[in-house]
Scaffold this active site. Structure first.
Site, PDB file in Angstrom:
ATOM      1  N   GLU A   1      65.964  58.609 -15.359  1.00  0.00           N
ATOM      2  CA  GLU A   1      64.956  59.313 -14.563  1.00  0.00           C
ATOM      3  C   GLU A   1      64.171  60.284 -15.441  1.00  0.00           C
ATOM      4  OE1 GLU A   1      67.952  58.474 -13.248  1.00  0.00           O
ATOM      5  OE2 GLU A   1      67.113  57.206 -11.681  1.00  0.00           O
TER       6      GLU A   1
ATOM      7  N   CYS B   1      71.851  50.974 -12.197  1.00  0.00           N
ATOM      8  CA  CYS B   1      70.542  50.864 -11.552  1.00  0.00           C
ATOM      9  C   CYS B   1      69.575  50.068 -12.443  1.00  0.00           C
ATOM     10  CB  CYS B   1      69.999  52.269 -11.316  1.00  0.00           C
ATOM     11  SG  CYS B   1      68.284  52.321 -10.798  1.00  0.00           S
TER      12      CYS B   1
ATOM     13  N   THR C   1      62.717  57.229 -11.288  1.00  0.00           N
ATOM     14  CA  THR C   1      63.544  56.178 -11.863  1.00  0.00           C
ATOM     15  C   THR C   1      62.701  55.182 -12.651  1.00  0.00           C
ATOM     16  OG1 THR C   1      65.122  56.395 -10.059  1.00  0.00           O
ATOM     17  CG2 THR C   1      65.123  54.302 -11.212  1.00  0.00           C
TER      18      THR C   1
ATOM     19  N   HIS D   1      63.274  51.872   0.646  1.00  0.00           N
ATOM     20  CA  HIS D   1      64.227  52.175  -0.432  1.00  0.00           C
ATOM     21  C   HIS D   1      65.635  52.411   0.106  1.00  0.00           C
ATOM     22  CE1 HIS D   1      64.748  52.460  -4.619  1.00  0.00           C
ATOM     23  NE2 HIS D   1      65.227  53.681  -4.598  1.00  0.00           N
TER      24      HIS D   1
ATOM     25  N   GLU E   1      73.417  60.050  -8.128  1.00  0.00           N
ATOM     26  CA  GLU E   1      72.348  59.123  -7.736  1.00  0.00           C
ATOM     27  C   GLU E   1      72.613  58.553  -6.335  1.00  0.00           C
ATOM     28  OE1 GLU E   1      69.477  56.216  -7.331  1.00  0.00           O
ATOM     29  OE2 GLU E   1      71.602  55.720  -7.314  1.00  0.00           O
TER      30      GLU E   1
ATOM     31  N   CYS F   1      63.139  48.357  -8.158  1.00  0.00           N
ATOM     32  CA  CYS F   1      62.987  48.331  -6.707  1.00  0.00           C
ATOM     33  C   CYS F   1      62.077  49.449  -6.200  1.00  0.00           C
ATOM     34  CB  CYS F   1      64.347  48.496  -6.042  1.00  0.00           C
ATOM     35  SG  CYS F   1      65.715  48.074  -7.096  1.00  0.00           S
TER      36      CYS F   1
ATOM     37  N   TYR G   1      69.943  50.309  -0.485  1.00  0.00           N
ATOM     38  CA  TYR G   1      71.145  50.896  -1.075  1.00  0.00           C
ATOM     39  C   TYR G   1      72.447  50.190  -0.705  1.00  0.00           C
ATOM     40  CZ  TYR G   1      69.377  54.712  -3.881  1.00  0.00           C
ATOM     41  OH  TYR G   1      68.797  55.438  -4.893  1.00  0.00           O
TER      42      TYR G   1
ATOM     43  N   CYS H   1      72.024  47.101  -3.733  1.00  0.00           N
ATOM     44  CA  CYS H   1      72.317  47.396  -5.148  1.00  0.00           C
ATOM     45  C   CYS H   1      73.666  48.076  -5.302  1.00  0.00           C
ATOM     46  CB  CYS H   1      71.199  48.222  -5.780  1.00  0.00           C
ATOM     47  SG  CYS H   1      71.166  49.962  -5.312  1.00  0.00           S
TER      48      CYS H   1
HETATM   49 FE1  SF4 Z   1      68.197  51.686  -8.616  1.00  0.00          FE
HETATM   50 FE2  SF4 Z   1      69.292  50.760  -6.393  1.00  0.00          FE
HETATM   51 FE3  SF4 Z   1      67.118  52.323  -6.273  1.00  0.00          FE
HETATM   52 FE4  SF4 Z   1      66.999  49.795  -7.203  1.00  0.00          FE
HETATM   53  S1  SF4 Z   1      67.498  50.447  -5.095  1.00  0.00           S
HETATM   54  S2  SF4 Z   1      66.034  51.594  -8.081  1.00  0.00           S
HETATM   55  S3  SF4 Z   1      68.949  49.611  -8.276  1.00  0.00           S
HETATM   56  S4  SF4 Z   1      69.175  52.906  -7.026  1.00  0.00           S
HETATM   57 FE    FE Z   2      67.647  55.051  -6.794  1.00  0.00          FE
END
Ligand code: SF4
Ligand code: FE
Length: 484
Positions: free
Chosen positions: A256, A98, A189, A291, A442, A102, A295, A298
């Protein structure tokens, strides 16, 4: 735009209050426990300056016309939404972990559109204030955390019914020049290596919860803001060894922290909601949609590296041509690309909001994230299957280097004769760091737990419409054929 080096230097100038393993941390940038997270976030700066990633990682500010890092940009088209997903996949492929930035990006987009709508309905001036903050974030290329999840205390009770009022962030005092807030946000995060926190309510609020309907920004080193960094699986390896860490440069997950707000003063210019409880749900849904859209970007990038590691390890172990191994690797690719399809689809189906910014389709974004909670576990399960039990039993780096037993580790950890044992050990450790413990959790709970996605899916499912389709096909309500 900042480089990764400039980002690190800018963090060194800040003095956030951070605790880890019972110790107060002087410099997050210079402590081995935080270095991988800083490195991953720094890549969001360096890649923006690399010509091959410029199109994905930069955008033109609609406020100033300047080129900005995409992580500070407000989406204004489907193209922006799609590019975000592609950007996340591209960075995830490089970090295998991660990269944190984001969350704040999604917070910026959510607060931008909701403040516009609050102002239109209530005659407030949150949007104007927020634009000033946004200009600063863009021009200084700041990394902002998105702080949404409250501790929540007794889940049966609403915020105002809790015995301890601090289990949800709330306003404790209104002053002429700002507000004082108390409470905490959990699992945030990138919190300790951000420049500031964008704090948002965590759930729908009722009138009696109006003090909890609060949204604001604080610099990370504001007095009364305390960060308690969370433990991760095998985290002491970061301070003890090199090879055994697996993903040495970028770590396992985002890093985190529990952020405590102990009577923190926030000036009005950084307050973007204060009592407008009827907009809390809208803000939560916009942030969650943004968000959850991510997913399949990423995590697909991570999966690319994970599948690559599994394939390479199968070659090192001499199993790569076995039909069942090939079949499982194809299955891993299929699962990963399904997630990517979901993220691209919810981006293409996105739409404009009254403020002129764009958001992804909420139903499809929630489907994306719910699939992530399953597919990443299944991808990891297949990686474990192909790797074998050695994933859980490999000897340590120190034993491999030991003058007495090292030669045995080297001899018996070798797979195909042409490849050194070290290659196999490195791949095993990488797979361990990417698929064991915290890394998987996560995928389940990041961007909200699966039940949160199910709730939003049910709200958006329009079951009555589906029922009417069925009734029409079944000719329900037409002239009865049988009369008893
Ligand atoms: Fe992390 Fe993915 Fe969330 Fe970005 S979208 S903060 S890389 S888990
Ligand atoms: Fe996340």
């Amino acid at each position: 735009m900042k480089s990764g080096k400039e980002y690190r230097e800018s963090l060194r100038k800040l003095r956030p209050e951070v605790y880890y393993l019972g110790e107060k941390i002087d410099s997050v940038v210079d402590h081995p426990a935080f270095a991988p997270h800083v490195n991953a976030a720094a890549l969001t700066y360096d890649m923006a300056l690399a010509p091959e990633f410029e199109e994905l990682l930069t955008a033109t500010s609609h406020l100033t016309g300047e080129k900005v890092n995409r992580f500070t940009h407000i989406h204004h088209s489907h193209d922006d939404l799609v590019k975000k997903v592609k950007m996340l996949r591209a960075i995830g492929q490089q970090t295998g972990s991660c990269f944190q930035r984001c969350v704040g990006h999604d917070g910026l987009n959510a607060v931008y559109s909701v403040t516009y709508e609050i102002d239109r309905k209530k005659g407030t001036e949150y949007h104007r204030r927020f634009i000033e903050l946004l200009k600063k974030v863009q021009s200084e290329d700041l990394m902002i955390s998105g702080a949404m999840t409250d501790p929540k205390g007794d889940r049966r009770l609403s915020p105002s019914q809790q015995r301890d009022p601090d289990v949800y962030v709330h306003v404790v005092e209104r002053k002429s020049d700002g507000v004082v807030v108390s409470g905490a946000k959990m699992h945030i995060t990138g919190a300790v290596n951000s420049h500031g926190h964008l704090v948002m309510p965590t759930a729908a609020m009722k009138q009696e919860d109006a003090d909890y309907a609060v949204c604001f920004y604080v610099p990370v080193d504001t007095p009364g803001v305390i960060h308690i960094f969370g433990r991760q699986t095998n985290d002491t390896r970061k301070c003890q060894c090199f090879l055994d860490q697996g993903n040495v440069d970028y770590g396992m997950v985002g890093g985190e922290a529990l952020i405590v707000f102990d009577n923190v003063f926030v000036p009005w210019e950084h307050v973007f909601m204060c009592g407008e409880y009827e907009f809390a749900y809208e803000l939560v849904e916009r942030f969650a949609t943004a968000h959850r859209q991510n997913y399949g970007g990423c995590k697909t990038g991570l999966a690319d590296a994970l599948i690559g590691a599994t394939y390479a390890l199968a070659q090192v172990q001499g199993t790569d041509r076995a039909s069942h191994v090939r079949d499982k690797i194809v299955e891993m690719v299929h699962l990963a690309e399904t997630l990517y399809c979901c993220s691209i689809a919810c981006s293409c189906q996105g739409y404009a909001l009254p403020a002129g910014s764009y958001m992804a389709d909420p139903l499809l974004a929630n489907v994306t994230k719910l699939n992530v909670t399953r597919h990443i576990y299944e991808i990891a399960r297949l990686a474990h299957d192909i790797t074998g039990g050695i994933l859980a039993t490999a000897p340590s780096e120190n034993d491999w280097k030991d003058p007495r037993v090292g030669k045995y580790v080297d001899k018996y950890m070798r797979g195909v004769a042409e490849v050194p044992a070290e290659t196999r050990i490195r791949l095993i450790r990488l797979l361990e760091s990417m698929t064991c413990g915290t890394a998987l959790v996560e995928s389940m709970h990041g961007a909200g737990s699966p039940q949160a996605q199910r709730i939003m899916i049910e709200r958006r499912a329009n079951l009555e419409h589906k029922k009417r389709l069925a009734e029409k096909l079944a000719k329900i309500g037409e002239q009865p054929l049988f009369v008893c």
